[in-house]
Motif scaffolding. Sequence first.
Motif, PDB file in Angstrom:
ATOM      1  N   SER B 118       9.142  -3.921 -11.685  1.00  0.00           N
ATOM      2  CA  SER B 118       7.916  -3.245 -11.274  1.00  0.00           C
ATOM      3  C   SER B 118       7.431  -3.756  -9.918  1.00  0.00           C
ATOM      4  CB  SER B 118       6.839  -3.445 -12.338  1.00  0.00           C
ATOM      5  OG  SER B 118       5.613  -2.974 -11.875  1.00  0.00           O
ATOM      6  N   PHE B 119       7.489  -5.084  -9.722  1.00  0.00           N
ATOM      7  CA  PHE B 119       7.014  -5.642  -8.456  1.00  0.00           C
ATOM      8  C   PHE B 119       7.945  -5.306  -7.287  1.00  0.00           C
ATOM      9  CE2 PHE B 119       4.453  -8.708 -11.020  1.00  0.00           C
ATOM     10  CZ  PHE B 119       3.241  -8.412 -10.446  1.00  0.00           C
ATOM     11  N   ARG B 121      10.265  -2.680  -7.112  1.00  0.00           N
ATOM     12  CA  ARG B 121      10.737  -1.313  -6.931  1.00  0.00           C
ATOM     13  C   ARG B 121       9.689  -0.222  -6.998  1.00  0.00           C
ATOM     14  NH1 ARG B 121      15.488  -2.594  -4.924  1.00  0.00           N
ATOM     15  NH2 ARG B 121      17.044  -1.136  -5.669  1.00  0.00           N
ATOM     16  N   LEU B 122       8.565  -0.505  -7.637  1.00  0.00           N
ATOM     17  CA  LEU B 122       7.593   0.564  -7.813  1.00  0.00           C
ATOM     18  C   LEU B 122       6.385   0.288  -6.928  1.00  0.00           C
ATOM     19  CD1 LEU B 122       7.789   0.796 -11.691  1.00  0.00           C
ATOM     20  CD2 LEU B 122       9.008   2.175 -10.018  1.00  0.00           C
ATOM     21  N   ARG B 123       5.758   1.368  -6.451  1.00  0.00           N
ATOM     22  CA  ARG B 123       4.554   1.197  -5.640  1.00  0.00           C
ATOM     23  C   ARG B 123       3.349   1.545  -6.491  1.00  0.00           C
ATOM     24  NH1 ARG B 123       6.898   5.216  -1.562  1.00  0.00           N
ATOM     25  NH2 ARG B 123       7.856   5.675  -3.559  1.00  0.00           N
ATOM     26  N   TRP B 124       2.464   0.602  -6.639  1.00  0.00           N
ATOM     27  CA  TRP B 124       1.248   0.888  -7.403  1.00  0.00           C
ATOM     28  C   TRP B 124       0.082   0.110  -6.812  1.00  0.00           C
ATOM     29  CZ3 TRP B 124       0.270  -3.759 -10.277  1.00  0.00           C
ATOM     30  CH2 TRP B 124       1.392  -4.569 -10.494  1.00  0.00           C
ATOM     31  N   PRO B 125      -1.124   0.702  -6.917  1.00  0.00           N
ATOM     32  CA  PRO B 125      -2.282   0.047  -6.297  1.00  0.00           C
ATOM     33  C   PRO B 125      -2.541  -1.317  -6.946  1.00  0.00           C
ATOM     34  CG  PRO B 125      -2.965   1.884  -7.696  1.00  0.00           C
ATOM     35  CD  PRO B 125      -1.476   1.964  -7.577  1.00  0.00           C
ATOM     36  N   ILE B 130      -1.954  -8.712  -7.029  1.00  0.00           N
ATOM     37  CA  ILE B 130      -1.590  -9.355  -8.290  1.00  0.00           C
ATOM     38  C   ILE B 130      -0.399 -10.293  -8.080  1.00  0.00           C
ATOM     39  CG2 ILE B 130      -0.615  -8.921 -10.585  1.00  0.00           C
ATOM     40  CD1 ILE B 130      -2.433  -6.540 -10.768  1.00  0.00           C
TER      41      ILE B 130
END
Lengths: 325, 300
Positions: B118-119, B121-125, B130
């Motif tokens: 998740s950290f 490969r994925l982009r999230w606000p 975090i």
Amino acid sequence: MTYRRLVTRTAASRDEGQGETRGRRSPRLSLRTQEAIWGWVLAMPIILGMLLWTLGPMVASAILSFMKWDLLTPPKWVGVANYVKMFTGDRLFWQAVKVTTLYALFRVPLGLAFGLLIALLMNQKLPGIYAFRTIYYLPSVLSGVAVALLWMWIFAPDFGLLNVVLWKVFHIKGPSWLFSETWALPAMVIMSLWGVGGGMLICLAGLQGIPTELYEAAEIDGAGPFAKLTRITLPLMSPVLFFNLVQGIISALRVFTEAYVMTGGGPNYATYFYGLHIYTTAFADFKMGYASALAWFLFLYILALTLLVFKSSPAWVYYEGRPRA
Amino acid sequence: MSGVSVDVDQQRIYALRRRFRRRKRLLAFAQRSTSYIVLAFGAVLIMIPFLWMVSTSLKEWSSLFLYPPQWIPRPVVWRNYVDALTLVPFFTFLKNTCIITFTSLIGQILSASMVAFSFARLRWPGRDVIFIILLSTLMLPYEVTLIPKFMMFRALGWINTFKPLIVPDYFGGGAFLVFLLRQFYMTIPAELDDAARIDGCSTVGIWWRIIMPLAKPALGIVAIFGFQGHWNDFMGPLIYLNSTEKFTLALGLNLFKNQYTAQYQYIMAASLIVMLPLLVNFYIAQRYFVQGVVITGLKG
């Protein structure tokens, strides 16, 4: 072939998608939002874990350090009394700080020096170097109780290997090591040097990263081995040494298992490490509030020493591409 | 005439150069052999405690205290190993240690890998904030969180069970592993993800079918260090486990020491048995160990 498959697949899925979206356009989320949701979902374990096992307990122990709690009666707010007691009314606290600091003072520089020295020797093309590397690194794989027991036997006063060798080779009557107030702490330092292989390996990696052209250029300019060591190797290795220094300080200040198994803090508190003081206060005396205050002091002590090292670093750590301050 | 003198000069230069090279080679040889001798001496120093351990574990009790000491025990007492295994409930300790080590290892690897995916490969606000908070928790010594965690597990009624030693590992496996794996995942080309997505792979599918297989070396390093950490762990079991039948090998060894003081032949035999899996693990995964230390800067 693959391209065609790709085209037909995407075409097919687009058809499906159109069929779907025509019916319910609004509930379908954009790819971006979907990704964000998945991101949060997949990262959730560590977010929860951080709150549950790190940040939450950290706040709790900070609050607890201002309380008095023996687990049986309800906790009582006592303000800074725990900290006052720590500095003024607890002889064992100062003993623990003294022992731990003294231990770190010897173990950290010795460990650094030996690690670097062995790495320097090992950074050559020698036959069987791989076997050497394995042997030197082996002890650091085996930390724990078994190693502590092995060293107890080596340090045994009358029939332990160390004293037997000292007597046979040098005709020195060895001290009673773990049973002697003066020699118990040096014994722990000696034992820690057995595990110097980890630091050595990191140094070795650093050495192998130094470009050989630098040495060649220095040789042409007439530099001898000593000049090469002090003018090239040590400056370029300083970031690695810096890292090992910080790591070494932190792990030396937190020694617990060896002391617990080998001496239990004795004789007469000569090896009463800080970790032992926290453990005894919390789980033998059940003074949870006071033990939390002790733990916080350790944290701040580590932080202060680390900051000190960081502050000193511009004077001796050289980073390539940045002029030396 | 001049041609001859040039030749003579040339020859002199060659001779000088040869001499210089020979001297240099000799010097290098001397230097290398000195290093070799020092290294060999050090290697012997490091191996002696091991050999002493093996030798002691095969001695009779009475010959422990002979002077000068015997390096090769006479008689060789293999029975010490049998005794060491039966004097305390060794197999119970072994079983407990295996349960704790392997269940927590699985949790650590799976959850750390998922979180790292998740950290990386994925982009999230909020992701970067975090991640920075996560990294800063690495600075915190576990002593600070020890007491509140103990009280939390006590309130849950988990004292004297394996749960406090296993369950926390299912929550991301710790900041360090997440960091390590994230760094590794960043090196895997992102085109693979895109291609998989075009082929209709879901997000979880990308993690499980693309990233996990490609990350095998990194996961191997995580498994090796994790195994070592759990196998050697002493303070955790010491705090959370009270009754002997729940003890791990580390606690069992300590118990052994308290019960059979000065019976060093048994203590050494038991210690060797406990070390054996670590030695095997090290032998098999040597290469990864060295790589792991170099990549992570972890001292093991």
